[in-house]
Scaffold this motif. Structure first.
Motif, PDB file in Angstrom:
ATOM      1  N   ASN A  68      39.175  32.334 101.404  1.00 26.83           N
ATOM      2  CA  ASN A  68      38.544  33.235 102.024  1.00 26.83           C
ATOM      3  C   ASN A  68      37.208  33.055 102.846  1.00 26.83           C
ATOM      4  OD1 ASN A  68      39.669  35.691 101.420  1.00 26.83           O
ATOM      5  ND2 ASN A  68      37.957  35.589  99.598  1.00 26.83           N
ATOM      6  N   TYR A  70      37.365  31.884 106.054  1.00 26.36           N
ATOM      7  CA  TYR A  70      37.543  32.142 107.448  1.00 26.36           C
ATOM      8  C   TYR A  70      37.345  33.423 107.315  1.00 26.36           C
ATOM      9  CZ  TYR A  70      42.158  35.386 105.297  1.00 26.36           C
ATOM     10  OH  TYR A  70      42.326  36.288 105.102  1.00 26.36           O
ATOM     11  N   ARG A  71      37.286  34.081 105.888  1.00 26.60           N
ATOM     12  CA  ARG A  71      37.136  35.560 106.960  1.00 26.60           C
ATOM     13  C   ARG A  71      35.042  35.958 106.855  1.00 26.60           C
ATOM     14  NH1 ARG A  71      40.209  39.703 103.401  1.00 26.60           N
ATOM     15  NH2 ARG A  71      41.531  38.341 102.619  1.00 26.60           N
ATOM     16  N   ARG A  72      34.398  34.696 105.752  1.00 28.93           N
ATOM     17  CA  ARG A  72      33.576  34.647 106.478  1.00 28.93           C
ATOM     18  C   ARG A  72      32.796  33.777 108.113  1.00 28.93           C
ATOM     19  NH1 ARG A  72      33.939  32.313 101.682  1.00 28.93           N
ATOM     20  NH2 ARG A  72      33.759  30.196 101.833  1.00 28.93           N
ATOM     21  N   VAL A  98      42.135  35.741 113.021  1.00 32.34           N
ATOM     22  CA  VAL A  98      42.302  36.182 111.793  1.00 32.34           C
ATOM     23  C   VAL A  98      43.459  36.402 110.743  1.00 32.34           C
ATOM     24  CG1 VAL A  98      41.219  38.049 109.677  1.00 32.34           C
ATOM     25  CG2 VAL A  98      39.844  36.834 111.195  1.00 32.34           C
ATOM     26  N   SER A 102      46.017  34.451 108.430  1.00 31.62           N
ATOM     27  CA  SER A 102      46.040  35.077 107.110  1.00 31.62           C
ATOM     28  C   SER A 102      47.745  35.603 106.775  1.00 31.62           C
ATOM     29  CB  SER A 102      45.389  36.128 106.664  1.00 31.62           C
ATOM     30  OG  SER A 102      44.280  36.436 106.909  1.00 31.62           O
ATOM     31  N   TRP A 124      45.264  46.763 105.881  1.00 32.09           N
ATOM     32  CA  TRP A 124      44.714  47.389 105.582  1.00 32.09           C
ATOM     33  C   TRP A 124      44.669  48.842 105.403  1.00 32.09           C
ATOM     34  CZ3 TRP A 124      40.190  49.955 109.368  1.00 32.09           C
ATOM     35  CH2 TRP A 124      38.670  49.554 108.327  1.00 32.09           C
ATOM     36  N   ARG A 161      34.921  44.632 111.100  1.00 36.38           N
ATOM     37  CA  ARG A 161      34.048  43.962 109.230  1.00 36.38           C
ATOM     38  C   ARG A 161      35.210  44.123 108.808  1.00 36.38           C
ATOM     39  NH1 ARG A 161      29.390  44.916 112.833  1.00 36.38           N
ATOM     40  NH2 ARG A 161      28.272  43.198 113.043  1.00 36.38           N
ATOM     41  N   ILE A 164      38.505  42.612 107.820  1.00 38.94           N
ATOM     42  CA  ILE A 164      38.445  41.257 108.150  1.00 38.94           C
ATOM     43  C   ILE A 164      37.511  40.850 106.709  1.00 38.94           C
ATOM     44  CG2 ILE A 164      37.152  39.347 108.335  1.00 38.94           C
ATOM     45  CD1 ILE A 164      36.316  40.723 111.604  1.00 38.94           C
ATOM     46  N   ARG A 165      37.109  41.811 106.106  1.00 40.83           N
ATOM     47  CA  ARG A 165      36.783  41.961 104.934  1.00 40.83           C
ATOM     48  C   ARG A 165      37.558  42.622 103.121  1.00 40.83           C
ATOM     49  NH1 ARG A 165      31.713  44.630 105.549  1.00 40.83           N
ATOM     50  NH2 ARG A 165      30.002  42.961 105.825  1.00 40.83           N
ATOM     51  N   HIS A 167      41.616  43.125 104.242  1.00 42.00           N
ATOM     52  CA  HIS A 167      42.911  43.138 104.741  1.00 42.00           C
ATOM     53  C   HIS A 167      43.608  42.565 104.019  1.00 42.00           C
ATOM     54  CE1 HIS A 167      41.798  39.051 106.374  1.00 42.00           C
ATOM     55  NE2 HIS A 167      42.379  38.826 106.160  1.00 42.00           N
TER      56      HIS A 167
END
Length: 174
Positions: A68, A70-72, A98, A102, A124, A161, A164-165, A167
Motif C-alpha cells: 500500500n 502507492y496509496r500513501r 493510482v 492497482s 470503490w 482521498r 485512494i484509501r 479502492h
C-alpha cells in the motif's frame, strides 16, 4: 516412645530462657521456586506454533504495508497540492496513476469519459462519485487552465482521498 532430653543450652541462651524445646527450632526453609517454562517437549510444540503464527502474521502485515505504499504516496501528493485555482490540475492524473498501479495498464489506460467514471464507481465500495464530481474531474483533466473557481473542489478532494484509501485493488501482496 521415648522422648529425648532437651539438648544442652547454647551459650547465647540464659538459664532463665524459658521453654527448652524452643532451642530445637530451626530456620524455615523455603522451597525452590517453580519454573514457569514447560517441562516437556509436548508443551513446546504449541508455543512454537503460536510463535510461528505470530511471525507469519507480522510478515503479512509488513507485506500489506509495503503493497500500500502507492496509496500513501498518492495521499501525500494530494496533501501537497496548492490551494489556488490552478493547483488542482494534477488531481485526475493522480487518480489515473493510482488506478494504473492497482489494476494494470491494459485495464485502465484506455478508459475515458463515462467508462472512466463507471470504473471509479465500480472499484470503490465505500462511496460514489456523482455527476458533478465527474464533470469537475473531467474539466480539470481536459482544460485545467479553464477552471477558475474552487466551488465543489473540497467534496471532490474528499472523495478522491476516499477512493485512494478504499479502492479494491485486483492484486494484493500475496
Amino acid at each position: 516412645m521415648q522422648i529425648s532430653p532437651p539438648p544442652e543450652k547454647p551459650d547465647f541462651v540464659d538459664a532463665d530462657f524459658g521453654n527448652d524445646w524452643l532451642t530445637r527450632l530451626h530456620e524455615i526453609t523455603v522451597p525452590e521456586p517453580v519454573s514457569m517454562l514447560p517441562q516437556s517437549w509436548g508443551w513446546w510444540m504449541p508455543v512454537l506454533a503460536v510463535l510461528l503464527l505470530l511471525l507469519w502474521k507480522l510478515w503479512c502485515l509488513y507485506r500489506m504495508w509495503r503493497f500500500n505504499a502507492y496509496r500513501r504516496a498518492a495521499l501525500r501528493e494530494l496533501d501537497a497540492l496548492p490551494v489556488d485555482a490552478h493547483g488542482y490540475a494534477p488531481l485526475p492524473a493522480i487518480l489515473k496513476r493510482v488506478a494504473l498501479h492497482s489494476f494494470g495498464r491494459p485495464a485502465v489506460a484506455g478508459l475515458t469519459g463515462a467508462d472512466w467514471a463507471a470504473f471509479l464507481n465500480r472499484t470503490w465500495a465505500g462511496g460514489h462519485f456523482d455527476r458533478g464530481d465527474l464533470d469537475l474531474l473531467h474539466q480539470l483533466a481536459v482544460m485545467p487552465a479553464g477552471y477558475t473557481g474552487s466551488k465543489g473542489i473540497a467534496p471532490l478532494l474528499q472523495k478522491c482521498r476516499g477512493w485512494i484509501r478504499q479502492h479494491m485493488a485486483n492484486e494484493g501482496p500475496w
